[in-house]
Design a protein around this motif. Structure first.
Motif, PDB file in Angstrom:
ATOM      1  N   GLY A   2       0.784  -1.220   0.000  1.00  0.00           N
ATOM      2  CA  GLY A   2       0.000   0.000   0.000  1.00  0.00           C
ATOM      3  C   GLY A   2       0.816   1.270   0.000  1.00  0.00           C
ATOM      4  O   GLY A   2       0.256   2.359   0.150  1.00  0.00           O
ATOM      5  N   LYS A   3       2.129   1.164  -0.186  1.00  0.00           N
ATOM      6  CA  LYS A   3       2.969   2.347  -0.166  1.00  0.00           C
ATOM      7  C   LYS A   3       2.688   3.225  -1.376  1.00  0.00           C
ATOM      8  O   LYS A   3       2.482   2.739  -2.483  1.00  0.00           O
ATOM      9  N   THR A   4       2.657   4.524  -1.140  1.00  0.00           N
ATOM     10  CA  THR A   4       2.506   5.483  -2.234  1.00  0.00           C
ATOM     11  C   THR A   4       3.762   6.331  -2.337  1.00  0.00           C
ATOM     12  O   THR A   4       4.553   6.432  -1.399  1.00  0.00           O
ATOM     13  N   TYR A   5       3.921   6.972  -3.509  1.00  0.00           N
ATOM     14  CA  TYR A   5       5.158   7.682  -3.804  1.00  0.00           C
ATOM     15  C   TYR A   5       4.862   9.096  -4.304  1.00  0.00           C
ATOM     16  O   TYR A   5       3.837   9.343  -4.955  1.00  0.00           O
ATOM     17  N   PRO A   6       5.767  10.039  -4.038  1.00  0.00           N
ATOM     18  CA  PRO A   6       5.585  11.383  -4.582  1.00  0.00           C
ATOM     19  C   PRO A   6       5.770  11.385  -6.094  1.00  0.00           C
ATOM     20  O   PRO A   6       6.380  10.468  -6.668  1.00  0.00           O
ATOM     21  N   LEU A   7       5.234  12.403  -6.726  1.00  0.00           N
ATOM     22  CA  LEU A   7       5.377  12.581  -8.170  1.00  0.00           C
ATOM     23  C   LEU A   7       6.037  13.921  -8.445  1.00  0.00           C
ATOM     24  O   LEU A   7       5.594  14.960  -7.950  1.00  0.00           O
ATOM     25  N   TYR A   8       7.092  13.889  -9.234  1.00  0.00           N
ATOM     26  CA  TYR A   8       7.767  15.107  -9.701  1.00  0.00           C
ATOM     27  C   TYR A   8       7.326  15.352 -11.141  1.00  0.00           C
ATOM     28  O   TYR A   8       7.586  14.543 -12.031  1.00  0.00           O
ATOM     29  N   LEU A   9       6.634  16.458 -11.367  1.00  0.00           N
ATOM     30  CA  LEU A   9       6.167  16.847 -12.697  1.00  0.00           C
ATOM     31  C   LEU A   9       7.038  17.983 -13.207  1.00  0.00           C
ATOM     32  O   LEU A   9       7.184  19.010 -12.532  1.00  0.00           O
ATOM     33  N   PHE A  10       7.619  17.809 -14.408  1.00  0.00           N
ATOM     34  CA  PHE A  10       8.515  18.828 -14.969  1.00  0.00           C
ATOM     35  C   PHE A  10       7.953  19.379 -16.272  1.00  0.00           C
ATOM     36  O   PHE A  10       7.580  18.629 -17.177  1.00  0.00           O
ATOM     37  N   PHE A  11       7.928  20.713 -16.364  1.00  0.00           N
ATOM     38  CA  PHE A  11       7.530  21.407 -17.592  1.00  0.00           C
ATOM     39  C   PHE A  11       8.783  21.989 -18.252  1.00  0.00           C
ATOM     40  O   PHE A  11       9.444  22.861 -17.680  1.00  0.00           O
ATOM     41  N   HIS A  12       9.100  21.513 -19.456  1.00  0.00           N
ATOM     42  CA  HIS A  12      10.293  21.985 -20.159  1.00  0.00           C
ATOM     43  C   HIS A  12      10.088  23.382 -20.731  1.00  0.00           C
ATOM     44  O   HIS A  12       8.965  23.903 -20.771  1.00  0.00           O
ATOM     45  N   PHE A  84      -1.184  13.540  -2.206  1.00  0.00           N
ATOM     46  CA  PHE A  84      -0.789  14.664  -1.363  1.00  0.00           C
ATOM     47  C   PHE A  84       0.649  15.116  -1.618  1.00  0.00           C
ATOM     48  O   PHE A  84       1.131  16.037  -0.969  1.00  0.00           O
ATOM     49  N   ARG A  85       1.339  14.443  -2.575  1.00  0.00           N
ATOM     50  CA  ARG A  85       2.745  14.772  -2.786  1.00  0.00           C
ATOM     51  C   ARG A  85       3.080  14.928  -4.269  1.00  0.00           C
ATOM     52  O   ARG A  85       4.010  14.324  -4.786  1.00  0.00           O
ATOM     53  N   VAL A  86       2.336  15.754  -4.957  1.00  0.00           N
ATOM     54  CA  VAL A  86       2.613  16.073  -6.349  1.00  0.00           C
ATOM     55  C   VAL A  86       3.356  17.415  -6.391  1.00  0.00           C
ATOM     56  O   VAL A  86       2.811  18.444  -5.983  1.00  0.00           O
ATOM     57  N   VAL A  87       4.603  17.388  -6.838  1.00  0.00           N
ATOM     58  CA  VAL A  87       5.419  18.598  -6.875  1.00  0.00           C
ATOM     59  C   VAL A  87       5.701  18.976  -8.327  1.00  0.00           C
ATOM     60  O   VAL A  87       5.828  18.111  -9.190  1.00  0.00           O
ATOM     61  N   PHE A 187      16.275  18.969  -3.245  1.00  0.00           N
ATOM     62  CA  PHE A 187      15.573  17.693  -3.116  1.00  0.00           C
ATOM     63  C   PHE A 187      14.884  17.537  -1.754  1.00  0.00           C
ATOM     64  O   PHE A 187      13.765  17.009  -1.690  1.00  0.00           O
ATOM     65  N   PRO A 188      15.480  17.989  -0.648  1.00  0.00           N
ATOM     66  CA  PRO A 188      14.727  17.984   0.609  1.00  0.00           C
ATOM     67  C   PRO A 188      13.435  18.799   0.528  1.00  0.00           C
ATOM     68  O   PRO A 188      12.415  18.416   1.111  1.00  0.00           O
ATOM     69  N   PHE A 189      13.471  19.919  -0.201  1.00  0.00           N
ATOM     70  CA  PHE A 189      12.268  20.734  -0.404  1.00  0.00           C
ATOM     71  C   PHE A 189      11.181  19.917  -1.089  1.00  0.00           C
ATOM     72  O   PHE A 189      10.008  19.927  -0.675  1.00  0.00           O
ATOM     73  N   LEU A 190      11.558  19.173  -2.132  1.00  0.00           N
ATOM     74  CA  LEU A 190      10.592  18.333  -2.833  1.00  0.00           C
ATOM     75  C   LEU A 190      10.053  17.236  -1.919  1.00  0.00           C
ATOM     76  O   LEU A 190       8.856  16.936  -1.935  1.00  0.00           O
ATOM     77  N   LYS A 191      10.927  16.652  -1.121  1.00  0.00           N
ATOM     78  CA  LYS A 191      10.523  15.542  -0.257  1.00  0.00           C
ATOM     79  C   LYS A 191       9.650  16.000   0.903  1.00  0.00           C
ATOM     80  O   LYS A 191       8.798  15.249   1.382  1.00  0.00           O
ATOM     81  N   ARG A 192       9.836  17.233   1.387  1.00  0.00           N
ATOM     82  CA  ARG A 192       9.016  17.734   2.506  1.00  0.00           C
ATOM     83  C   ARG A 192       7.583  18.045   2.093  1.00  0.00           C
ATOM     84  O   ARG A 192       6.685  18.107   2.930  1.00  0.00           O
ATOM     85  N   ALA A 193       7.370  18.279   0.820  1.00  0.00           N
ATOM     86  CA  ALA A 193       6.074  18.761   0.344  1.00  0.00           C
ATOM     87  C   ALA A 193       4.968  17.748   0.622  1.00  0.00           C
ATOM     88  O   ALA A 193       5.075  16.575   0.267  1.00  0.00           O
ATOM     89  N   HIS A 194       3.895  18.231   1.240  1.00  0.00           N
ATOM     90  CA  HIS A 194       2.733  17.389   1.537  1.00  0.00           C
ATOM     91  C   HIS A 194       1.538  18.318   1.748  1.00  0.00           C
ATOM     92  O   HIS A 194       1.618  19.278   2.527  1.00  0.00           O
ATOM     93  N   LYS A 195       0.440  18.030   1.062  1.00  0.00           N
ATOM     94  CA  LYS A 195      -0.709  18.931   1.130  1.00  0.00           C
ATOM     95  C   LYS A 195      -1.298  19.053   2.529  1.00  0.00           C
ATOM     96  O   LYS A 195      -1.979  20.033   2.823  1.00  0.00           O
ATOM     97  N   ALA A 196      -1.059  18.083   3.391  1.00  0.00           N
ATOM     98  CA  ALA A 196      -1.618  18.144   4.746  1.00  0.00           C
ATOM     99  C   ALA A 196      -0.714  18.874   5.724  1.00  0.00           C
ATOM    100  O   ALA A 196      -1.065  19.029   6.890  1.00  0.00           O
ATOM    101  N   ASN A 197       0.459  19.314   5.263  1.00  0.00           N
ATOM    102  CA  ASN A 197       1.350  20.070   6.151  1.00  0.00           C
ATOM    103  C   ASN A 197       0.808  21.478   6.359  1.00  0.00           C
ATOM    104  O   ASN A 197       0.655  22.222   5.396  1.00  0.00           O
ATOM    105  N   PRO A 198       0.510  21.867   7.583  1.00  0.00           N
ATOM    106  CA  PRO A 198       0.014  23.231   7.813  1.00  0.00           C
ATOM    107  C   PRO A 198       1.142  24.252   7.731  1.00  0.00           C
ATOM    108  O   PRO A 198       2.319  23.915   7.878  1.00  0.00           O
TER     109      PRO A 198
END
Length: 236
Positions: A2-12, A84-87, A187-198
């Motif tokens: 049931g593990k989920t993973y963040p997604l990194y979306l890049f616009f060239h 919750f982790r789409v960056v 990369f830590p910035f990307l990894k910290r991102a979570h929509k539930a973080n206040p």
């Protein structure tokens, strides 16, 4: 599992568009670096690199909506992407697409990092994104856009208390993306991102015992089922 993973979306950018037979040039800037980050565990997630054709140059609204639908209707339910982790990251024209994607999908984007793509015309929308982490990168020698735009966005965001970081490179022009990705906290910035973080507006979370506490803490509007707890008791 049931593990989920963040997604990194890049616009060239406009220089990395492709043809009917080319779906690789969008990887030219940063593709290897981000792939290495996945392979070595620095970023334990998925990478999504869409591409527009040479006659488009920029990502249209329809294309951005198609990317959103791909994420929400396929990658999240079927490929174990964490909703919750789409960056989102993008450079130059793709930085503009990063702004647009954030403004159009505020409950989907957990963090945004536009590069060389500041526009003061977006300040009104920017200040509405108070609780979403944004990191803007700008070359001081850039002319399109000039640094005055990025500085204006930074001032507007800081005045509104946004969760906003601004990095300006004094010796770089438009091509400051490698310096941006090379920041120690990138990369830590990307990894910290979570929509539930206040986020506490203006970033202040510590007070002296004699002080009156008066601070707004929140998450992106639209999370109606969000619950606050104190000592494991629901308070809101």
């Amino acid at each position: 599992n049931g593990k989920t993973y963040p997604l990194y979306l890049f616009f060239h950018g406009g220089g990395e568009t492709g043809t009917l037979y080319d779906n690789e040039f969008q990887l030219y800037h940063g593709g290897q670096k981000h792939m290495n980050a996945v392979d070595n565990g620095t970023f334990d997630g998925f990478l999504l690199y869409p591409q527009v054709s040479w006659n488009s140059k920029v990502f249209s609204l329809n294309q951005r909506n198609a990317i959103r639908d791909l994420i929400e209707n396929f990658l999240i339910p079927q490929v174990q992407v964490d909703p919750f982790r789409v960056v989102v990251n993008g450079l130059s024209g793709g930085g503009g697409a990063t702004w647009n994607f954030l403004f159009e999908n505020p409950t989907l984007v957990a963090a945004a990092a536009p590069i060389s793509a500041a526009s003061i015309t977006g300040n009104a929308q920017l200040v509405q994104q108070s609780f979403t982490p944004i990191w803007l990168f700008q070359g001081a020698l850039d002319t399109k856009p000039p640094p005055v735009n990025a500085r204006g966005m930074n001032n507007a965001a800081k005045a509104a208390g946004n969760n906003f970081k601004y990095t300006e490179f004094p010796d770089r022009g438009h091509d400051c993306w490698n310096q941006s990705w090379g920041q120690a906290d990138y990369f830590p910035f990307l990894k910290r991102a979570h929509k539930a973080n206040p986020w506490a507006l203006f970033g202040r979370t510590e007070f002296c015992t004699e002080e009156t506490i008066n601070v707004t803490i929140g998450v992106t509007a639209g999370f109606d089922a969000y619950e606050w707890r104190k000592n494991d008791e629901i308070i809101i």
